[in-house]
Write an enzyme that holds these catalytic residues in place. Structure first.
Site, PDB file in Angstrom:
ATOM      1  N   GLY A 131      31.762 -44.007 -68.586  1.00  0.00           N
ATOM      2  CA  GLY A 131      33.275 -44.635 -68.261  1.00  0.00           C
ATOM      3  C   GLY A 131      33.899 -43.949 -69.174  1.00  0.00           C
TER       4      GLY A 131
ATOM      5  N   LYS B  28      23.333 -44.196 -65.843  1.00  0.00           N
ATOM      6  CA  LYS B  28      22.185 -44.703 -65.121  1.00  0.00           C
ATOM      7  C   LYS B  28      22.547 -44.473 -63.467  1.00  0.00           C
ATOM      8  CE  LYS B  28      23.360 -49.733 -64.882  1.00  0.00           C
ATOM      9  NZ  LYS B  28      22.883 -50.864 -65.341  1.00  0.00           N
TER      10      LYS B  28
ATOM     11  N   GLN C 166      42.513 -51.188 -62.230  1.00  0.00           N
ATOM     12  CA  GLN C 166      43.743 -51.128 -61.570  1.00  0.00           C
ATOM     13  C   GLN C 166      44.937 -51.178 -62.256  1.00  0.00           C
ATOM     14  OE1 GLN C 166      43.966 -54.395 -58.448  1.00  0.00           O
ATOM     15  NE2 GLN C 166      41.961 -53.325 -57.393  1.00  0.00           N
TER      16      GLN C 166
ATOM     17  N   GLY D   3      46.119 -50.920 -65.367  1.00  0.00           N
ATOM     18  CA  GLY D   3      46.770 -49.626 -66.236  1.00  0.00           C
ATOM     19  C   GLY D   3      46.328 -49.695 -67.820  1.00  0.00           C
TER      20      GLY D   3
ATOM     21  N   GLU E  47      52.274 -57.416 -67.365  1.00  0.00           N
ATOM     22  CA  GLU E  47      51.195 -58.463 -66.860  1.00  0.00           C
ATOM     23  C   GLU E  47      51.253 -59.733 -67.836  1.00  0.00           C
ATOM     24  OE1 GLU E  47      47.601 -55.808 -67.012  1.00  0.00           O
ATOM     25  OE2 GLU E  47      48.153 -54.698 -65.325  1.00  0.00           O
TER      26      GLU E  47
ATOM     27  N   ASP F 227      23.227 -53.905 -70.206  1.00  0.00           N
ATOM     28  CA  ASP F 227      22.301 -53.202 -70.658  1.00  0.00           C
ATOM     29  C   ASP F 227      22.239 -52.874 -72.195  1.00  0.00           C
ATOM     30  OD1 ASP F 227      21.414 -53.044 -68.101  1.00  0.00           O
ATOM     31  OD2 ASP F 227      21.553 -51.147 -67.689  1.00  0.00           O
TER      32      ASP F 227
ATOM     33  N   HIS G 103      38.881 -63.125 -64.045  1.00  0.00           N
ATOM     34  CA  HIS G 103      40.251 -62.679 -63.419  1.00  0.00           C
ATOM     35  C   HIS G 103      40.574 -63.791 -62.460  1.00  0.00           C
ATOM     36  CE1 HIS G 103      43.480 -60.379 -61.780  1.00  0.00           C
ATOM     37  NE2 HIS G 103      43.162 -59.662 -62.669  1.00  0.00           N
TER      38      HIS G 103
ATOM     39  N   ARG H 166      45.456 -65.371 -68.710  1.00  0.00           N
ATOM     40  CA  ARG H 166      44.365 -65.357 -67.431  1.00  0.00           C
ATOM     41  C   ARG H 166      43.490 -66.640 -67.589  1.00  0.00           C
ATOM     42  NH1 ARG H 166      42.021 -59.107 -67.023  1.00  0.00           N
ATOM     43  NH2 ARG H 166      44.246 -58.617 -66.355  1.00  0.00           N
TER      44      ARG H 166
ATOM     45  N   HIS I 153      34.957 -61.139 -64.823  1.00  0.00           N
ATOM     46  CA  HIS I 153      35.430 -59.786 -64.934  1.00  0.00           C
ATOM     47  C   HIS I 153      35.503 -59.093 -66.043  1.00  0.00           C
ATOM     48  CE1 HIS I 153      38.978 -57.196 -63.914  1.00  0.00           C
ATOM     49  NE2 HIS I 153      39.867 -57.442 -65.187  1.00  0.00           N
TER      50      HIS I 153
ATOM     51  N   ARG J 286      41.155 -61.843 -73.944  1.00  0.00           N
ATOM     52  CA  ARG J 286      41.572 -60.364 -73.862  1.00  0.00           C
ATOM     53  C   ARG J 286      43.168 -60.326 -73.204  1.00  0.00           C
ATOM     54  NH1 ARG J 286      41.528 -55.600 -70.135  1.00  0.00           N
ATOM     55  NH2 ARG J 286      40.331 -57.361 -68.597  1.00  0.00           N
TER      56      ARG J 286
ATOM     57  N   SER K 180      41.869 -53.342 -72.463  1.00  0.00           N
ATOM     58  CA  SER K 180      40.653 -52.689 -72.625  1.00  0.00           C
ATOM     59  C   SER K 180      40.434 -51.013 -72.428  1.00  0.00           C
ATOM     60  CB  SER K 180      39.355 -53.352 -71.842  1.00  0.00           C
ATOM     61  OG  SER K 180      39.839 -53.314 -70.389  1.00  0.00           O
ATOM     62  N   LEU K 181      41.109 -50.817 -71.494  1.00  0.00           N
ATOM     63  CA  LEU K 181      40.978 -49.421 -71.424  1.00  0.00           C
ATOM     64  C   LEU K 181      41.750 -48.540 -72.779  1.00  0.00           C
ATOM     65  CD1 LEU K 181      42.497 -48.664 -67.975  1.00  0.00           C
ATOM     66  CD2 LEU K 181      40.087 -48.534 -68.661  1.00  0.00           C
TER      67      LEU K 181
HETATM   68  P1  FAD Z   1      32.052 -48.466 -67.918  1.00  0.00           P
HETATM   69  O1  FAD Z   1      33.585 -47.744 -67.526  1.00  0.00           O
HETATM   70  O2  FAD Z   1      31.813 -49.642 -67.318  1.00  0.00           O
HETATM   71  O3  FAD Z   1      31.081 -47.507 -68.243  1.00  0.00           O
HETATM   72  C1  FAD Z   1      29.759 -47.830 -68.539  1.00  0.00           C
HETATM   73  C2  FAD Z   1      28.907 -46.775 -68.061  1.00  0.00           C
HETATM   74  O4  FAD Z   1      27.505 -46.993 -68.733  1.00  0.00           O
HETATM   75  C3  FAD Z   1      28.570 -46.388 -66.553  1.00  0.00           C
HETATM   76  O5  FAD Z   1      28.679 -45.055 -66.401  1.00  0.00           O
HETATM   77  C4  FAD Z   1      26.970 -47.159 -66.381  1.00  0.00           C
HETATM   78  O6  FAD Z   1      26.642 -46.364 -65.195  1.00  0.00           O
HETATM   79  C5  FAD Z   1      26.651 -46.692 -67.791  1.00  0.00           C
HETATM   80  N1  FAD Z   1      25.447 -47.472 -68.084  1.00  0.00           N
HETATM   81  C6  FAD Z   1      25.232 -48.812 -68.102  1.00  0.00           C
HETATM   82  N2  FAD Z   1      24.047 -49.335 -68.615  1.00  0.00           N
HETATM   83  C7  FAD Z   1      23.259 -48.010 -68.738  1.00  0.00           C
HETATM   84  C8  FAD Z   1      22.175 -47.718 -69.028  1.00  0.00           C
HETATM   85  N3  FAD Z   1      21.137 -48.543 -69.267  1.00  0.00           N
HETATM   86  N4  FAD Z   1      21.543 -46.409 -68.968  1.00  0.00           N
HETATM   87  C9  FAD Z   1      22.619 -45.368 -68.610  1.00  0.00           C
HETATM   88  N5  FAD Z   1      23.810 -45.711 -68.597  1.00  0.00           N
HETATM   89  C10 FAD Z   1      24.209 -46.867 -68.248  1.00  0.00           C
HETATM   90  N6  FAD Z   1      41.033 -52.867 -68.166  1.00  0.00           N
HETATM   91  C11 FAD Z   1      42.123 -52.365 -68.392  1.00  0.00           C
HETATM   92  O7  FAD Z   1      42.451 -52.213 -69.598  1.00  0.00           O
HETATM   93  N7  FAD Z   1      43.319 -52.181 -67.385  1.00  0.00           N
HETATM   94  C12 FAD Z   1      42.915 -52.640 -66.054  1.00  0.00           C
HETATM   95  O8  FAD Z   1      43.642 -52.312 -65.337  1.00  0.00           O
HETATM   96  C13 FAD Z   1      41.756 -52.797 -65.884  1.00  0.00           C
HETATM   97  N8  FAD Z   1      41.432 -53.273 -64.646  1.00  0.00           N
HETATM   98  C14 FAD Z   1      40.111 -53.602 -64.186  1.00  0.00           C
HETATM   99  C15 FAD Z   1      39.722 -53.749 -62.919  1.00  0.00           C
HETATM  100  C16 FAD Z   1      38.562 -54.171 -62.705  1.00  0.00           C
HETATM  101  C17 FAD Z   1      38.287 -54.420 -60.880  1.00  0.00           C
HETATM  102  C18 FAD Z   1      37.255 -54.092 -63.616  1.00  0.00           C
HETATM  103  C19 FAD Z   1      36.009 -54.306 -63.059  1.00  0.00           C
HETATM  104  C20 FAD Z   1      38.028 -53.978 -64.835  1.00  0.00           C
HETATM  105  C21 FAD Z   1      39.136 -53.673 -65.249  1.00  0.00           C
HETATM  106  N9  FAD Z   1      39.439 -53.508 -66.498  1.00  0.00           N
HETATM  107  C22 FAD Z   1      40.698 -53.085 -66.687  1.00  0.00           C
HETATM  108  C23 FAD Z   1      38.482 -53.442 -67.560  1.00  0.00           C
HETATM  109  C24 FAD Z   1      38.240 -52.090 -67.840  1.00  0.00           C
HETATM  110  O9  FAD Z   1      37.920 -51.277 -66.550  1.00  0.00           O
HETATM  111  C25 FAD Z   1      36.743 -51.952 -68.559  1.00  0.00           C
HETATM  112  O10 FAD Z   1      36.641 -52.912 -69.656  1.00  0.00           O
HETATM  113  C26 FAD Z   1      36.568 -50.469 -68.938  1.00  0.00           C
HETATM  114  O11 FAD Z   1      36.780 -49.505 -68.075  1.00  0.00           O
HETATM  115  C27 FAD Z   1      35.249 -50.216 -69.556  1.00  0.00           C
HETATM  116  O12 FAD Z   1      34.975 -49.002 -69.803  1.00  0.00           O
HETATM  117  P2  FAD Z   1      33.580 -48.560 -70.559  1.00  0.00           P
HETATM  118  O13 FAD Z   1      33.697 -46.998 -70.768  1.00  0.00           O
HETATM  119  O14 FAD Z   1      33.306 -49.365 -71.668  1.00  0.00           O
HETATM  120  O15 FAD Z   1      32.438 -48.935 -69.483  1.00  0.00           O
HETATM  121  C1  SIN Z   2      44.583 -56.182 -63.339  1.00  0.00           C
HETATM  122  O1  SIN Z   2      45.013 -55.308 -62.886  1.00  0.00           O
HETATM  123  O2  SIN Z   2      44.882 -57.244 -63.238  1.00  0.00           O
HETATM  124  C2  SIN Z   2      43.569 -56.013 -64.383  1.00  0.00           C
HETATM  125  C3  SIN Z   2      43.919 -55.480 -65.592  1.00  0.00           C
HETATM  126  C4  SIN Z   2      43.063 -55.947 -66.796  1.00  0.00           C
HETATM  127  O3  SIN Z   2      41.735 -56.299 -66.428  1.00  0.00           O
HETATM  128  O4  SIN Z   2      43.120 -55.661 -67.718  1.00  0.00           O
END
Ligand code: FAD
Ligand code: SIN
Length: 518
Positions: free
Chosen positions: A11, A32, A44, A46, A111, A218, A239, A286, A347, A382, A387-388
């Protein structure tokens, strides 16, 4: 296989880290499923960052701490928010675009909990664009090896050399990870000087969630088993607004930015209820909006409430929220003409693997970044779109910290291969899948928005039963992703419940009716 860096997860956190580390070192990313299956892909709204007057760092810092109910680590909040503009520039330099207005200034969304508009976005598909741009970059980087459909099973420590490892010991070391090569069905050992856990969230341990299937906690479970510290696990963010559809998983998110643009919540009977719960109404934090909806649903007996965007200019909806407009239309709702049925959904997890300001865990040579980590930024809740931001800041910090000593780390060649002795292929995969569903129902029914001691204790017993049955299967069965995910999800569920039972006050995202003082 041997690398300087092993990054688990693809991610935003894992990919940003890999791009930085690959400037000087050999990096392996294991993920994975396919590279883009992540929570990031679905984001979505930002990324929050202070961009221009009248906003300033202090306002963003105070908003973050207010939403986190003061359980945040102030020094971390200040560091992240002050670093945000530089890290946003990294994304822009890698090729990420954010929407601008007709004057060429960034178009900033507002937001819940933000005192100023400060959310950079690309339409309502910010995560999708970020994921694609970063994926393209890592694929073209000769220093990065990408292993898709490689499931990390365990991080390797002295435990695998036969030593007793206990939580709290200061000298636990990480040497890499055992990884299941899913397509070739074999378990490989990847050794690395530094291992980075970037495995994202846990939403999929709940039945109703915005998270995709990969979000089974995981990394948190692996690190906990390796005796790392975890923190703040009780703080699960629900959410408030996802499209009501009991048979569709994950639940489709209706971004908070739509409420930021003026959409209002009402009951099926047409009563606008948010004014009864908080003076900020639809843009209250939220936890408040989700609890308000939960209480309205309990009172009315309805299955959903309505989010009304019909008074918002149709052109604005179609230009700023094209994806939400399209997805709702597919589900039978023209949101410019009729309200959207919505329900809350699991969420985001604020807690996770405990780290310091560099993203370093309590295990040496092991970092945790992104949603799987608990850095102290969020506290008890949060702030939307933080979080991004947290992911890109800690990817940077972990890189800067680890590069300063990576050359001194020696690869440990004594690590044994994975031992499969006495295991065979599972006879009935259906049992593993059913246990997973059972766990999701337990979490959704008993460890949701409103908790009670009775429900938490009941869920703990049920999760314990699942744990015992699953460990029995695990001991005699060959590794499969479903079995590992079930085991990890049970582990994470146990931590959430235990932390929730230990929290004796209602704060932020944790609300237990037995904590309410009469
Ligand atoms: P992720 O993007 O979830 O990536 C995790 C990765 O780890 C994936 O590739 C997965 O396959 C891999 N993985 C997991 N377990 C294993 C394993 N055992 N072995 C190998 N690979 C594994 N946050 C914001 O700040 N702004 C937003 O607008 C926002 N909107 C959101 C909307 C939705 C619908 C959702 C679900 C979340 C939203 N969030 C938002 C939260 C934010 O998207 C996440 O917190 C952030 O993307 C997490 O990034 P990450 O890289 O930590 O994890
Ligand atoms: C949203 O677009 O409402 C999600 C934003 C977030 O989870 O930070």
């Amino acid at each position: 296989m041997i690398f300087d860096y092993l990054v688990i997860g693809s991610g935003i956190a894992g990919l940003c880290f890999a791009l930085k580390a690959a400037e000087k070192s050999k990096v392996c990313i294991v993920t994975k499923k396919s590279i883009s299956e992540s929570n990031t892909y679905f984001a979505q709204g930002g990324i929050a960052s202070v961009i221009r007057f009248p906003d300033n760092f202090n306002k963003h810092i105070e908003d973050t701490i207010k939403i986190g109910c003061g359980l945040n680590r102030r020094e971390i909040v200040e560091m992240v928010i002050k670093q945000a503009p530089e890290r946003i520039n990294d994304l822009i330099n890698w090729g990420v675009c954010f929407d601008k207005d007709e004057k060429g200034n960034f178009d900033l969304n507002k937001e819940g909990g933000h005192s100023e508009p400060r959310v950079l976005h690309y339409k309502d598909k910010t995560g999708y664009y970020i994921q694609n741009v970063l994926t393209e970059r890592v694929k073209n980087n000769p220093n990065i090896t990408i292993l898709e459909y490689h499931f990390a099973i365990e991080v390797i420590t002295q435990h695998h050399l036969g030593y007793k490892v206990k939580r709290g010991m200061p000298d636990i070391e990480c040497y890499g990870a055992y990884v299941h090569d899913v397509l070739n069905n074999k378990i490989i050992k990847i050794l690395a000087k530094i291992t980075v856990i970037a495995t994202g969230g846990i939403g999929n341990i709940y039945y109703v969630t915005t998270n995709p299937e990969i979000a089974t906690g995981d990394g948190i479970a692996m690190c906990y088993r390796a005796k790392a510290e975890c923190a703040d696990m009780e703080f699960i963010q629900f959410h408030p607004t996802t499209l009501y559809n009991p048979v569709k998983r994950p639940a489709f998110l209706i971004s908070e930015a739509l409420r930021g643009a003026g959409a209002k919540l009402k009951t099926i009977d047409g009563y606008y209820f948010m004014k009864d719960y908080d003076s900020r109404e639809e843009l209250a934090p939220r936890d408040i909006v989700a609890r308000a909806i939960d209480s309205v649903l309990k009172k009315t007996g309805d299955e959903y409430v309505l989010l009304d965007a019909t008074h918002i200019d149709e052109r604005l909806i179609k230009s700023k929220f094209p994806n939400i407009f399209k997805e709702c239309l597919k589900a039978g709702y023209n949101i410019t003409k009729e309200p959207i049925p919505v329900v809350p959904a699991a969420h985001y997890i604020c807690g996770g693997i405990k780290t310091d300001e560099h993203g370093k865990t309590t295990i040496n040579n092991l970092y945790a970044i992104g949603e799987c980590a608990c850095t102290g930024l969020h506290g008890a809740n949060r702030l939307a779109s933080n979080s991004l931001l947290e992911a890109i800041v800690f990817a940077h910090n972990a890189f800067i910290h680890s590069i300063s000593y990576i050359d001194k780390i020696k690869i440990n060649y004594k690590i044994p291969d994975w031992n499969e002795e006495g295991t065979s292929f599972p006879k009935e995969m259906i049992i593993i899948k059913n246990y997973f569903k059972e766990l999701q129902m337990i979490m959704s029914n008993y460890v949701g928005i409103i908790r009670s001691n009775e429900r938490l204790n009941l869920s703990l017993n049920k999760v314990n039963e699942l744990y015992i049955k699953t460990e029995e299967i695990y001991k005699k069965t060959k590794i499969s992703p479903h079995l590992c995910e079930l085991r990890n999800a049970i582990n994470v569920a146990y931590l959430i419940i235990k932390f929730a039972l230990n929290r004796k006050e209602n704060i932020g995202l944790h609300y237990n009716i037995d904590n309410v003082k009469n």
